[in-house]
Write an enzyme that holds these catalytic residues in place. Structure first.
Site, PDB file in Angstrom:
ATOM      1  N   SER A  13       0.825  -1.218   0.000  1.00  0.00           N
ATOM      2  CA  SER A  13       0.000   0.000   0.000  1.00  0.00           C
ATOM      3  C   SER A  13       0.859   1.268   0.000  1.00  0.00           C
ATOM      4  CB  SER A  13      -0.974   0.000   1.175  1.00  0.00           C
ATOM      5  OG  SER A  13      -0.301   0.130   2.403  1.00  0.00           O
ATOM      6  N   LEU A  93      18.903  -6.810   5.202  1.00  0.00           N
ATOM      7  CA  LEU A  93      19.842  -6.657   4.087  1.00  0.00           C
ATOM      8  C   LEU A  93      21.281  -6.691   4.587  1.00  0.00           C
ATOM      9  CD1 LEU A  93      17.753  -3.889   2.366  1.00  0.00           C
ATOM     10  CD2 LEU A  93      18.142  -6.205   1.470  1.00  0.00           C
ATOM     11  N   HIS A 109       9.743   2.578   8.531  1.00  0.00           N
ATOM     12  CA  HIS A 109       9.656   1.650   9.659  1.00  0.00           C
ATOM     13  C   HIS A 109       8.495   2.085  10.543  1.00  0.00           C
ATOM     14  CE1 HIS A 109      10.900  -1.173  12.701  1.00  0.00           C
ATOM     15  NE2 HIS A 109      10.745  -0.213  13.591  1.00  0.00           N
ATOM     16  N   THR A 141      21.186   2.523   6.766  1.00  0.00           N
ATOM     17  CA  THR A 141      22.595   2.265   7.071  1.00  0.00           C
ATOM     18  C   THR A 141      22.681   0.795   7.486  1.00  0.00           C
ATOM     19  OG1 THR A 141      22.175   3.063   9.309  1.00  0.00           O
ATOM     20  CG2 THR A 141      23.113   4.648   7.741  1.00  0.00           C
ATOM     21  N   LEU A 144      20.345  -2.278  11.524  1.00  0.00           N
ATOM     22  CA  LEU A 144      18.909  -2.427  11.247  1.00  0.00           C
ATOM     23  C   LEU A 144      18.088  -1.290  11.862  1.00  0.00           C
ATOM     24  CD1 LEU A 144      16.674  -4.351  10.107  1.00  0.00           C
ATOM     25  CD2 LEU A 144      16.512  -5.276  12.426  1.00  0.00           C
ATOM     26  N   GLN A 173      -1.077   7.695   8.027  1.00  0.00           N
ATOM     27  CA  GLN A 173      -0.023   8.720   8.012  1.00  0.00           C
ATOM     28  C   GLN A 173       1.174   8.285   7.158  1.00  0.00           C
ATOM     29  OE1 GLN A 173      -0.820  11.648   9.156  1.00  0.00           O
ATOM     30  NE2 GLN A 173      -2.758  10.713   9.796  1.00  0.00           N
ATOM     31  N   GLU A 174       1.466   6.976   7.160  1.00  0.00           N
ATOM     32  CA  GLU A 174       2.545   6.474   6.292  1.00  0.00           C
ATOM     33  C   GLU A 174       2.277   6.860   4.843  1.00  0.00           C
ATOM     34  OE1 GLU A 174       3.975   2.434   6.756  1.00  0.00           O
ATOM     35  OE2 GLU A 174       3.135   2.292   8.745  1.00  0.00           O
TER      36      GLU A 174
HETATM   37  C1  GAR Z   1       4.055  -0.775   6.643  1.00  0.00           C
HETATM   38  O1  GAR Z   1       3.338  -0.487   7.807  1.00  0.00           O
HETATM   39  C2  GAR Z   1       5.530  -0.524   6.867  1.00  0.00           C
HETATM   40  O2  GAR Z   1       5.780   0.545   7.736  1.00  0.00           O
HETATM   41  C3  GAR Z   1       5.972  -1.818   7.473  1.00  0.00           C
HETATM   42  O3  GAR Z   1       5.263  -2.817   6.793  1.00  0.00           O
HETATM   43  C4  GAR Z   1       4.022  -2.267   6.339  1.00  0.00           C
HETATM   44  C5  GAR Z   1       3.939  -2.560   4.851  1.00  0.00           C
HETATM   45  O4  GAR Z   1       2.662  -2.239   4.377  1.00  0.00           O
HETATM   46  N1  GAR Z   1       7.392  -2.004   7.333  1.00  0.00           N
HETATM   47  C6  GAR Z   1       8.117  -2.776   8.146  1.00  0.00           C
HETATM   48  O5  GAR Z   1       7.645  -3.376   9.083  1.00  0.00           O
HETATM   49  C7  GAR Z   1       9.582  -2.842   7.806  1.00  0.00           C
HETATM   50  N2  GAR Z   1      10.309  -3.501   8.829  1.00  0.00           N
HETATM   51  P1  GAR Z   1       2.439  -2.071   2.820  1.00  0.00           P
HETATM   52  O6  GAR Z   1       3.012  -3.328   2.155  1.00  0.00           O
HETATM   53  O7  GAR Z   1       0.945  -2.011   2.671  1.00  0.00           O
HETATM   54  O8  GAR Z   1       3.139  -0.824   2.372  1.00  0.00           O
END
Ligand code: GAR
Length: 210
Positions: A13, A93, A109, A141, A144, A173-174
């Protein structure tokens, strides 16, 4: 025109939000490819439907992280990326991979870093009694979930929240923050100072809240 390559492992998403903003806001960039470590990642379908090249590098086909990352980088480099965007890419990674993309590898994150690196961030925030939670976009970087912070999004933790209700509130918000951060990056507005901190050239609001 800069090339963006987005890495996903599932729903995608955030990738969708970036693809849509890039097209609607006419960034000086295009999403050149979406690459996944899982053929079943549902986000691949969205990308293909929008005419974006897709590729799968299945981590299970490799004996070591190094071998997987070497092949992953070979595939990514075929799309000549100016920036590589991790959007729910759930693989750790190697240092070699991260160094190969030094300064052009972004991650989102789902916590307010440096709190809660790693997994199960929302559950851990609830259990710790945090009154706010959120997400962080940062340059990657080798360590992790570290690296210079570009933007953060903050939401309240409400009484009765579960990890999924909190995750849903953060995700809204993401979807605002990550496209904006990638846009700053492709516009050349993101710089890391001698102090190791990110500076954004425009008068940018780097805190997203809701
Ligand atoms: C998101 O909430 C992102 O912040 C998280 O996975 C989700 C992916 O959702 N990322 C992590 O946990 C990275 N360690 P999406 O596939 O719908 O974008």
């Amino acid at each position: 025109m800069k090339n963006i390559v987005i890495l996903i492992s599932g729903r995608g998403s955030n990738m969708e939000a970036i693809v849509k903003a890039c097209a609607q806001e006419q960034w000086p960039a295009r999403v050149a490819a979406v690459v996944s470590n899982k053929a079943s990642a549902s986000g691949l379908q969205f990308a293909a439907e929008h005419g974006i090249a897709t590729a799968v590098v299945d981590h299970k086909a490799f004996d070591s992280r190094e071998a997987f990352d070497t092949e992953l980088a070979r595939v990514i480099d075929g799309f000549q990326p100016d920036v590589v965007v991790l959007a729910g890419f759930m693989r750790i990674l190697t240092e070699g991979f991260v160094r190969h993309y030094d300064g052009r590898l972004l991650n989102i994150h789902p916590s307010l870093l440096p709190a809660f690196p790693g997994l199960h961030t929302h559950q851990r925030a609830i259990e710790a009694g945090c009154q706010v939670a959120g997400a962080t976009v940062h340059l990657v970087t080798p360590e992790l979930d570290h690296g210079p912070i570009i933007a953060q999004a903050v939401v309240p933790v409400l009484p009765g929240d579960s990890d999924s209700s909190l995750a849903a509130r953060v995700l809204v918000q993401e979807h605002r923050m990550y496209p904006q951060a990638v846009r700053w990056f492709v516009e050349g507005a993101v710089r890391v100072g001698a102090d190791g901190r990110v500076h954004v050239a425009e008068p940018a609001a780097r805190v997203f809240s809701g």
